[in-house]
Motif scaffolding. Structure first.
Motif, PDB file in Angstrom:
ATOM      1  N   LEU A 162       0.829  -1.201   0.000  1.00  0.00           N
ATOM      2  CA  LEU A 162       0.000   0.000   0.000  1.00  0.00           C
ATOM      3  C   LEU A 162       0.865   1.253   0.000  1.00  0.00           C
ATOM      4  O   LEU A 162       0.530   2.264   0.610  1.00  0.00           O
ATOM      5  N   GLY A 163       1.990   1.181  -0.705  1.00  0.00           N
ATOM      6  CA  GLY A 163       2.918   2.311  -0.712  1.00  0.00           C
ATOM      7  C   GLY A 163       2.299   3.577  -1.264  1.00  0.00           C
ATOM      8  O   GLY A 163       2.525   4.671  -0.747  1.00  0.00           O
ATOM      9  N   SER A 164       1.488   3.461  -2.316  1.00  0.00           N
ATOM     10  CA  SER A 164       0.876   4.645  -2.916  1.00  0.00           C
ATOM     11  C   SER A 164      -0.157   5.258  -1.990  1.00  0.00           C
ATOM     12  O   SER A 164      -0.274   6.488  -1.891  1.00  0.00           O
ATOM     13  N   ILE A 165      -0.924   4.407  -1.316  1.00  0.00           N
ATOM     14  CA  ILE A 165      -1.911   4.909  -0.360  1.00  0.00           C
ATOM     15  C   ILE A 165      -1.223   5.670   0.764  1.00  0.00           C
ATOM     16  O   ILE A 165      -1.663   6.752   1.178  1.00  0.00           O
ATOM     17  N   CYS A 166      -0.126   5.108   1.273  1.00  0.00           N
ATOM     18  CA  CYS A 166       0.614   5.795   2.337  1.00  0.00           C
ATOM     19  C   CYS A 166       1.147   7.137   1.840  1.00  0.00           C
ATOM     20  O   CYS A 166       1.101   8.141   2.562  1.00  0.00           O
ATOM     21  N   GLY A 167       1.659   7.156   0.605  1.00  0.00           N
ATOM     22  CA  GLY A 167       2.133   8.417   0.042  1.00  0.00           C
ATOM     23  C   GLY A 167       1.006   9.420  -0.107  1.00  0.00           C
ATOM     24  O   GLY A 167       1.176  10.617   0.159  1.00  0.00           O
TER      25      GLY A 167
ATOM     26  N   LEU B  93      15.125   7.785  -7.950  1.00  0.00           N
ATOM     27  CA  LEU B  93      14.007   6.862  -8.138  1.00  0.00           C
ATOM     28  C   LEU B  93      12.919   7.357  -9.081  1.00  0.00           C
ATOM     29  O   LEU B  93      12.303   6.552  -9.784  1.00  0.00           O
ATOM     30  N   VAL B  94      12.634   8.658  -9.060  1.00  0.00           N
ATOM     31  CA  VAL B  94      11.481   9.136  -9.829  1.00  0.00           C
ATOM     32  C   VAL B  94      11.739   9.021 -11.316  1.00  0.00           C
ATOM     33  O   VAL B  94      12.879   9.024 -11.769  1.00  0.00           O
ATOM     34  N   ARG B  95      10.651   8.930 -12.078  1.00  0.00           N
ATOM     35  CA  ARG B  95      10.721   8.857 -13.526  1.00  0.00           C
ATOM     36  C   ARG B  95       9.831   9.943 -14.123  1.00  0.00           C
ATOM     37  O   ARG B  95       8.769  10.257 -13.601  1.00  0.00           O
TER      38      ARG B  95
ATOM     39  N   TYR C 147       9.027   3.595  -7.843  1.00  0.00           N
ATOM     40  CA  TYR C 147       8.986   4.966  -8.330  1.00  0.00           C
ATOM     41  C   TYR C 147       8.132   5.831  -7.405  1.00  0.00           C
ATOM     42  O   TYR C 147       8.391   7.019  -7.234  1.00  0.00           O
ATOM     43  N   GLY C 148       7.097   5.220  -6.810  1.00  0.00           N
ATOM     44  CA  GLY C 148       6.282   5.956  -5.853  1.00  0.00           C
ATOM     45  C   GLY C 148       7.068   6.371  -4.629  1.00  0.00           C
ATOM     46  O   GLY C 148       6.820   7.424  -4.039  1.00  0.00           O
TER      47      GLY C 148
END
Length: 558
Positions: free
Chosen positions: A428-433, A497-499, A463-464
């Motif tokens: 749930l990495g995106s939700i946490c972000g 990390l980001v794209r 990437y998130g």
């Protein structure tokens, strides 16, 4: 005695003058006729029906046939509600039902009507047009979450609050509630346009309804002229020539949607495995069954089996956004973020509305109190949306649009329960972000830091995670003015990390600004120049924040 006479005459009229006068007259008359034509087109064929008759003279329309009666057991996987809005024509709705059930295989029923709420009246049109968003909000408040597919039908004129087009006949949220107005079809209904007018009115209403139900089930506008989902229509007459069928590809995607809603959202994963295996035994080349079996294996955390089935489905048909999305999820489970990124990007290119479909699945489960599973669907929405945080429309102020306020209020009430279930998940990495961003907007930096750190811990090389690192760096350097060395480390990881330039340039700016706040002006100028350069590569030539930061660093360096 003869007197002399002086005869006064005007100058002779030349041919050129006559020509100019005639030219002015012709131009004036032509302009007036063009004006009349423009008025006729602008106000519709109701006032000037001759244009409609001439336009459609000799045109043949696809026949409307009697739809097949579908057994109730086939329609048992879902429900569609047709809701009359402000005393709409229920006879029309009854006539639509057999066609809807044949196309979508969902039990369709007419519900109790609703009145148009007072705030729905359009301000500019003296209570002639009505805001579609306010109607959908009323529909949600009355019938959601009984079903995801609520279709309001009205004979009043509607318009969207955010639309520049004043003559719409439908509006809705992809994957959610829809509103259809038959007002624009009234020329046919009122027999203005001659023969078969009732048939034309029914055809326009039918195609508009089928298309909006298709949108509610995850079908985007199509490039296939054989489908009723073909393209965006700008005139009611465009609806008449559309076929009453879906393309083969759309039928497959609709089959995936139906079974996903019934088995996955309905929490029947074991039943899905049995059903999918049964279909594959009958037809090993069944793309839909292979895709659904792969999804079921993902839900059961059997990534190798899931990968095998999803790759097989894509081998059968590569234009399968569902399979690409879930194959990306498999790669994410295997920490292969580069390949996951490619699959998510492909899924979004093939079907850009899947993100909204998964959002509505999540919101549906949230409203039913199934918070852990709601989080999983919200995470799918981020994957399908390529980590764009506008997927969840839950960051609104009290003065924002009513439908956004509606989602925000529901989200706030569910937030404590949602947070309790986050720690029990690994993906749930995106939700946490997103929650980190939510708390940042609330200026609750302590909880924001906690959520961004949780996002990084769940998927440290995704990437998130780059976005979360960037926000951690910014909060430390700008908002809290502390831990500058830690901020620099987070910013470096973000840049790594980001794209995409949309994220790379801000991360580089954060790194330069963190050096500036630390007092290292040499490195600050170095990275801030790179940030400005990356912004310009992204055609953002006048990014005020980046130029301002670079100016401050240069002045301090002197």
């Amino acid at each position: 005695m003869e007197k002399n006479r002086m005869i006064i005459t005007g100058p002779a009229v030349s041919k050129k003058s006559v020509y100019n006068i005639a030219k002015i007259f012709i131009i004036t008359v032509s302009g007036f006729l063009l004006f009349l034509i423009f008025i006729g087109i602008f106000w519709g064929f109701k006032n000037l029906p001759i244009f409609y008759i001439l336009k459609n003279f000799g045109r043949t329309l696809p026949p409307i046939y009697t739809p097949e009666k579908i057994p109730d057991e086939v329609l048992s996987k879902g429900r569609i509600y047709l809701v009359p809005v402000s005393d709409a024509d229920k006879d029309l709705m009854r006539a639509l039902i057999p066609f809807i059930e044949e196309r979508f295989l969902y039990k369709t029923e007419i519900k109790e009507d609703i009145k148009i709420p007072e705030p729905a009246f359009g301000k500019e049109w003296a209570r002639v047009q009505y805001y579609a968003e306010m109607i959908t909000l009323t529909l949600k408040e009355k019938y959601f979450p009984e079903t995801l597919h609520i279709i309001g039908i009205t004979d009043k004129d509607i318009n969207s609050r955010n639309s520049n087009w004043r003559y719409s006949w439908s509006w809705g949220e992809f994957g959610g509630v829809q509103v259809i107005s038959t007002y624009r079809f009234s020329d046919c209904r009122d027999n203005v346009c001659g023969g078969n007018s009732q048939e034309l009115c029914f055809r326009q209403s039918l195609v508009a309804t089928l298309k909006k139900i298709g949108n509610s089930m995850g079908l985007p506008n199509s490039d296939d002229k054989k489908s009723f989902m073909y393209n965006v229509t700008t005139r009611p007459s465009d609806l008449e020539t559309k076929n009453l069928e879906l393309s083969e590809s759309e039928k497959r995607m609709l089959g995936i949607y139906r079974d996903y809603e019934f088995y996955v959202v309905g929490n029947r994963i074991d039943e899905l495995v049995v059903e999918a295996n049964k279909k594959i035994a009958e037809n090993p080349e069944d793309e839909v069954a292979r895709t659904l079996l792969g999804i079921a294996f993902v839900k059961k955390s059997q990534s190798e089996k899931a990968e095998e089935e999803l790759k097989y489905a894509l081998k059968l048909e590569n234009e399968n956004a569902w399979a690409h999305l879930w194959l990306g999820t498999v790669y994410e489970m295997q920490n292969n973020y580069k390949q996951a990124f490619r699959e998510f990007r492909t899924a979004r290119k093939q079907n850009n509305i899947l993100r909204y479909v998964f959002f509505h699945f999540g919101f549906y489960l949230q409203e039913k109190g199934e918070y852990a599973r709601a989080l999983e669907e919200y995470e799918n929405a981020f994957r399908a949306g390529w980590w764009h945080f506008d997927v969840l429309p839950m960051m609104s102020s009290e003065n924002d649009e009513p439908e956004k306020v509606y989602y925000t209020e529901r989200f706030k009430s569910a937030l404590p329960e949602l947070e309790k279930r986050i720690s029990g998940h690994k993906n749930l990495g995106s939700i946490c972000g997103w929650l980190g961003r939510y708390y940042y907007e609330q200026k609750n930096y302590e909880k924001s830091l906690g959520m961004f750190k949780e996002a990084v811990a769940m998927a440290p090389k995704s990437y998130g995670a780059g976005y979360s690192h960037n926000m951690l760096a910014w909060i430390y350097a700008e908002d809290l003015n502390c831990n500058y060395d830690e901020a620099i480390e987070h910013a470096k990881k973000a840049v790594e990390l980001v794209r995409g330039l949309d994220y790379k340039a801000p991360s580089m700016d954060t790194l330069g600004w963190a050096y500036y706040k630390k007092g290292d002006y040499k490195n600050a100028v170095k990275y801030l120049r790179k940030a400005v350069f990356l912004s310009m590569l992204n055609f953002d030539f006048f990014n005020r924040e980046h130029w301002y930061h670079l100016k401050m660093a240069k002045e301090s360096k002197r």
